[in-house]
Design a protein around this motif. Structure first.
Motif, PDB file in Angstrom:
ATOM      1  N   ARG A 262       1.818   7.682   6.459  1.00 42.94           N
ATOM      2  CA  ARG A 262       2.425   7.477   7.787  1.00 42.94           C
ATOM      3  C   ARG A 262       3.942   7.408   7.637  1.00 42.94           C
ATOM      4  O   ARG A 262       4.444   6.798   6.697  1.00 42.94           O
TER       5      ARG A 262
ATOM      6  N   TYR B 113      -4.050   5.663   3.715  1.00 45.12           N
ATOM      7  CA  TYR B 113      -3.529   4.394   3.202  1.00 45.12           C
ATOM      8  C   TYR B 113      -4.307   4.059   1.933  1.00 45.12           C
ATOM      9  O   TYR B 113      -5.535   4.196   1.913  1.00 45.12           O
TER      10      TYR B 113
ATOM     11  N   TYR C 186       5.686  -0.618   2.760  1.00 49.80           N
ATOM     12  CA  TYR C 186       4.731   0.360   2.215  1.00 49.80           C
ATOM     13  C   TYR C 186       5.475   1.217   1.202  1.00 49.80           C
ATOM     14  O   TYR C 186       6.712   1.265   1.205  1.00 49.80           O
TER      15      TYR C 186
ATOM     16  N   SER D 190       0.832  -1.213   0.000  1.00 51.22           N
ATOM     17  CA  SER D 190       0.000   0.000   0.000  1.00 51.22           C
ATOM     18  C   SER D 190       0.858   1.251   0.000  1.00 51.22           C
ATOM     19  O   SER D 190       2.022   1.213   0.409  1.00 51.22           O
TER      20      SER D 190
HETATM   21  P1  5GP Z   1      -0.100   0.441  10.404  1.00 54.11           P
HETATM   22  O1  5GP Z   1       0.060   1.920  10.482  1.00 54.11           O
HETATM   23  O2  5GP Z   1      -0.130  -0.211  11.766  1.00 54.11           O
HETATM   24  O3  5GP Z   1       0.854  -0.238   9.439  1.00 54.11           O
HETATM   25  O4  5GP Z   1      -1.546   0.179   9.759  1.00 54.11           O
HETATM   26  C1  5GP Z   1      -2.687   0.791  10.299  1.00 54.11           C
HETATM   27  C2  5GP Z   1      -3.929   0.209   9.680  1.00 54.11           C
HETATM   28  O5  5GP Z   1      -3.989   0.551   8.275  1.00 54.11           O
HETATM   29  C3  5GP Z   1      -4.009  -1.324   9.728  1.00 54.11           C
HETATM   30  O6  5GP Z   1      -5.348  -1.672  10.100  1.00 54.11           O
HETATM   31  C4  5GP Z   1      -3.738  -1.744   8.300  1.00 54.11           C
HETATM   32  O7  5GP Z   1      -4.371  -2.967   7.975  1.00 54.11           O
HETATM   33  C5  5GP Z   1      -4.371  -0.592   7.543  1.00 54.11           C
HETATM   34  N1  5GP Z   1      -3.920  -0.471   6.143  1.00 54.11           N
HETATM   35  C6  5GP Z   1      -2.685  -0.716   5.627  1.00 54.11           C
HETATM   36  N2  5GP Z   1      -2.681  -0.514   4.302  1.00 54.11           N
HETATM   37  C7  5GP Z   1      -3.947  -0.158   3.955  1.00 54.11           C
HETATM   38  C8  5GP Z   1      -4.588   0.177   2.713  1.00 54.11           C
HETATM   39  O8  5GP Z   1      -4.009   0.196   1.636  1.00 54.11           O
HETATM   40  N3  5GP Z   1      -5.901   0.513   2.786  1.00 54.11           N
HETATM   41  C9  5GP Z   1      -6.603   0.521   3.946  1.00 54.11           C
HETATM   42  N4  5GP Z   1      -7.903   0.843   3.891  1.00 54.11           N
HETATM   43  N5  5GP Z   1      -6.040   0.209   5.129  1.00 54.11           N
HETATM   44  C10 5GP Z   1      -4.730  -0.122   5.133  1.00 54.11           C
END
Ligand code: 5GP
Ligand code: ADP
Length: 203
Positions: A46, A86, A58, A42
């Motif tokens: 962040r 995201y 990422y 993704s």
């Molecule tokens: P973290 O910051 O802990 O890596 O991720 C925070 C949240 O964002 C997690 O629930 C993760 O699954 C979600 N997330 C990561 N990539 C994406 C994306 O491409 N789209 C969406 N909708 N959520 C995402």
């Protein structure tokens, strides 16, 4: 002979679960077990954590770059999660599915709902399975989130409150997997994928 559903390719495995439950850890284990499994990387606004690498964990982008991509329609879905943006790359998923690979997408509950809609509307031609990873208990979730030491206490508490809300929607998923031991959770997801691959063949 059963055939693959007409015009459909591969399998999209969507994994959600509260922050700190162990999604990245379990997914890493899962990906190492089969080269046909590809992680959907993704884009996010962040900042990277110390152990994270650009283009591997990422694509770390500025808000300007993120919304430029969004305007160009490059995201299959995007959402604001815990204060950052995201988004899932549409072209990456399409390319991998055309190669008959299995794409593993780790998204939040909003992202999973958007992907479900996109698949049902035929915007992405694949079968998809939705898996929700849960902790053995909320106390263990809090322990894991704090032990990771990547967020301060205020952010940890915010993420724990969000977790309670996220757990309310887990019934919308096809499978719920408890992440007690990483190996066991990964094996369970492998078994789900194997079953779902057969379901595609029988469609
Ligand atoms: P973290 O910051 O802990 O890596 O991720 C925070 C949240 O964002 C997690 O629930 C993760 O699954 C979600 N997330 C990561 N990539 C994406 C994306 O491409 N789209 C969406 N909708 N959520 C995402
Ligand atoms: P998420 O991607 O869901 O936010 P992480 O994969 O970063 O969660 O895991 C959060 C913390 O919990 C990490 O420190 C990780 O090493 C640890 N962890 C993950 N799964 C387990 C498990 N089954 N048992 C113990 N610790 C775990």
């Amino acid at each position: 002979m059963p055939k693959k559903a007409k015009g459909k390719h591969g399998l999209l495995v969507v994994i959600s679960g509260p922050s700190g439950v162990g999604k990245s850890t379990v997914v890493k284990k899962l990906l190492s077990s089969n080269p046909k499994l590809k992680l959907s990387i993704s884009a996010t606004t962040r900042p990277p954590r110390p152990n994270e690498t650009h283009n591997k964990d990422y694509q770390f982008v500025t808000e300007e770059e993120f919304f430029d991509r969004e305007k160009k329609g490059m995201f299959l879905e995007w959402a604001q999660v815990h204060g950052y943006y995201y988004g899932t790359s549409k072209s990456f998923i399409e390319d991998q599915l055309l190669k008959n690979n299995i794409v593993v997408s780790e998204v939040d509950v909003q992202g999973a709902a958007s992907i479900k809609e996109a698949v049902s509307l035929g915007h992405v031609k694949t079968s998809a399975v939705f898996i929700f990873l849960i902790p053995p208990s909320v106390d263990i979730l809090a322990f894991r989130l704090r032990r990771r030491k990547t967020e301060n206490e205020e952010v940890v508490n915010y993420r724990l409150r969000a977790a309670i809300a996220e757990l309310q929607v887990m019934e919308k998923y096809d499978y719920i997997v408890v992440n007690d031991k990483v190996d066991t959770a990964s094996e369970k997801i492998k078994a789900i994928i194997n079953v779902e691959k057969e379901r595609v063949l029988l469609n």
